[in-house]
Design an enzyme around this catalytic site. Sequence first.
Site, PDB file in Angstrom:
ATOM      1  N   ARG A 386       8.881  65.653 -19.161  1.00 51.83           N
ATOM      2  CA  ARG A 386       9.698  65.043 -20.203  1.00 51.83           C
ATOM      3  C   ARG A 386      10.955  64.476 -19.579  1.00 51.83           C
ATOM      4  NH1 ARG A 386       8.943  69.782 -24.800  1.00 51.83           N
ATOM      5  NH2 ARG A 386       6.683  69.834 -24.583  1.00 51.83           N
ATOM      6  N   GLN A 404       4.073  75.143 -18.952  1.00 50.58           N
ATOM      7  CA  GLN A 404       4.052  76.021 -20.122  1.00 50.58           C
ATOM      8  C   GLN A 404       2.921  77.024 -19.989  1.00 50.58           C
ATOM      9  OE1 GLN A 404       3.451  72.815 -23.000  1.00 50.58           O
ATOM     10  NE2 GLN A 404       5.453  73.309 -23.861  1.00 50.58           N
ATOM     11  N   ASP A 406       0.815  77.811 -21.981  1.00 53.37           N
ATOM     12  CA  ASP A 406       0.444  77.217 -23.254  1.00 53.37           C
ATOM     13  C   ASP A 406      -0.909  77.720 -23.739  1.00 53.37           C
ATOM     14  OD1 ASP A 406       0.994  75.590 -25.350  1.00 53.37           O
ATOM     15  OD2 ASP A 406       0.711  73.701 -24.277  1.00 53.37           O
ATOM     16  N   HIS A 408      -3.663  76.897 -27.327  1.00 55.00           N
ATOM     17  CA  HIS A 408      -3.893  76.353 -28.659  1.00 55.00           C
ATOM     18  C   HIS A 408      -5.036  77.108 -29.287  1.00 55.00           C
ATOM     19  CE1 HIS A 408      -1.665  73.210 -26.550  1.00 55.00           C
ATOM     20  NE2 HIS A 408      -1.044  73.126 -27.711  1.00 55.00           N
ATOM     21  N   LYS A 491       7.343  77.507 -37.603  1.00 54.62           N
ATOM     22  CA  LYS A 491       7.232  78.151 -36.292  1.00 54.62           C
ATOM     23  C   LYS A 491       8.123  79.370 -36.172  1.00 54.62           C
ATOM     24  CE  LYS A 491      10.626  75.077 -34.128  1.00 54.62           C
ATOM     25  NZ  LYS A 491      11.018  74.445 -32.875  1.00 54.62           N
ATOM     26  N   HIS A 537      -0.033  76.563 -31.933  1.00 55.59           N
ATOM     27  CA  HIS A 537       0.449  76.356 -30.578  1.00 55.59           C
ATOM     28  C   HIS A 537       1.267  77.600 -30.243  1.00 55.59           C
ATOM     29  CE1 HIS A 537       0.412  71.757 -31.073  1.00 55.59           C
ATOM     30  NE2 HIS A 537       0.200  72.218 -32.284  1.00 55.59           N
TER      31      HIS A 537
END
Length: 672
Positions: A386, A404, A406, A408, A491, A537
């Site tokens: 980013r 991350q 991460d 899902h 979230k 997420h």
Amino acid sequence: MISITLPDGSIEEYARGVTAGEITIDIEGRKHDCVAADVDGIEVDFSTILTSDCTLIPISAFTDEGIHILRHSAAHLLAQAVVELYPDAKPTIGPAVDRGFYYDFANLDGFSESDLKPVQKKMHEIARKNHQVERVECTEDELSQMFASNPYKMEIINDKLEDGAGSTIYRQGEFFDLCLGPHVPTTAKLMHVRLTSVSSAFWRGDQSNEQLTRIYGLVEPSKHALKETMAAIEEAKKRDHRKLGKDLQLFHVDEDVGPGLILWTPRGAVIRTCLQNFISEHLTRQGYHQVFTPHIGKLDLYRKSGHFPYYQDSQYPPLVEKDMMIKLADEGCTCGELANLMEAGDIEGYMLKPMNCPHHIKIYSSQARSYRDLPLRLAEFGTVYRWEQSGEISGLTRVRGFTQDDAHLFVTEDQIADEVLGCIELVEVIFKALGMSDFRVRVGLRDPDSSKYVGESAKWDLAEEACRKAADSLGINWSEEAGEAAFYGPKIDFIVKDVIGREWQLGTVQVDYNLPERFDLQYKGNDGEMHRPVMIHRAPFGSMERFCGVLIEHFAGKFPTWLAPTQVHILTISEKQVDYGNKVYSRLKSVGIRAEIDDGDDTIGKKIRTHRKFQPAYMLIIGDDEVESETVSIRARNGDQSAGVSLEKFISELLREIDEKCALPSLVQPTE
RNA sequence: GCCACCAUGGCUUAGCGGUAUAGCACCUCAUUGGUAAUGAGGAGGUCGCGAGUUCAAUUCUCGCUGGUGGCUCCA
């Protein structure tokens, strides 16, 4: 006469018209450290005249409320000093903040840190004059007259005051400021101030507004308290992960690679690897599948997911295919035109992935899914990029490329609550294992007045309720914040503070109705119909970089044995023990312990000093005694010692300590 | 991105219009030492990069790069 209820519960009679300050003196004595009083739950100045029965509690400068008032008053003092020294400067706003106070000034361009000293001196000078701080009620007309030359104050008067309503100013000596108060009774309460830094800020925090000069300062009720605060700040600086990262050789950022791009050096990579392994164990346990996906993807993918062009400003520029690039160049295409063509979807190219979700979605949709497949949990340590603003980049906590932890989860609506709970538990397990208890939990809900959210309101209600329930299950305080939801769903965020008091969002769990919609995800239900899954997420660490940064500060570089880049350093006393030392070294390595050996010719004192720098959990001192008895002499990180321990006993206990992820080295009992 | 400040060998740092300190680390030699610095010697820097001013720039000016403190934003 009126009856005043005092803090000890007693009720005293006072003449009508007595002030809050007079009563405070009666309670606390003449030399009290109070700055204001709480009258029936409202904070008031000492000058406040009491005309009816009430309960009064003096507010000490050593309480949270008191220090807040002190800080606010110090901000006024700062403004007074600045306008005396810089008559053109226009004070705007100057609130108390968490760790001190600041004041924003217009017309103070070019003010630098070296200008702080004279201002601070002026503040002391004014404080010493012992000006009474006087509250004055004013009508709107009076205020307009007084602040006519200050457009910022006028804006506040026009915006914040109801038409026709007056307000108050506080006056100390020549200086007065628009303010609701309360304030300290006299400037003498503000002797212990220290100006700390200068920066810029925008009027009302809006970048399109005029830029102001912000001066930060600290204030404490006593000389001693100020000294302690300054010392604490110095201490915090020593824990700064950027400094420790360099000292302990954990990571490196190189100008030639790029700002915000982390090079994990071997010692730091160990920490990250251990954390990733730790997570991976839990992933398996919780039924996740690990996947790998590439660092780039087609522009169209991100057009579909909404990341491009919505977040164009915070992305690295897209990678345009080479032939297309040449063709466009031949046609004399400008950058602006290129951007437009991309946005319109007329040009294909690739993008560094700003998020992992689109790739995971494609794994989901690579097969026909049935309800029997759900929940499908896909996890990846996925690196994303980013384009953070240059001024934002800092150490490991704000970077341009990060990984991350991460995952899902593709779930049915019925499964949301359970799965969110599972995610939360994982975050909890991790925070507990690392002894991170100083965090807050924020449940981000939608802002009822905004239309930026996607999805049906009834689904949101369900998801928000699931988040609340999950947060409740933590058994710790959490706060609900409307408007903090992602546009696709509510979230739960885990937010910790770094040593300088800055807050960082680490773990996050987010419920998402949007992406399944955008990508038309489906599964066949047991009713034979097609349904749309919901995505969750989640990233318990958030980013490996940021998490490690916070962790370095959390442990001040003294990592628990299971995470320590090197766990044992072997130090020989003289070259006579080199053979045995190396035998110990090989033995430790053979059972997977991260060890180093120093068999050089420094003295043992020097070796200890040198190796302490790297904060190994243990040092083993090897001299003639140890060689003879096949033992080791253990020196723990805190200096505790234990001699004559058999090597095998040390190894087995060390392995247990690593396996149990003990927070502190525990093999050496403190000597008595 | 904006404002202010900073940039000298691997690290910490002195200094100044005449190409530069010191400590730690490093290398060599001596020393074989028991829990936070053994001694001696040596090597290492085009003073972040590029322009300008000047007889002369690490030092002054401008631009750039990178960093620090904030502001802003963070799917």
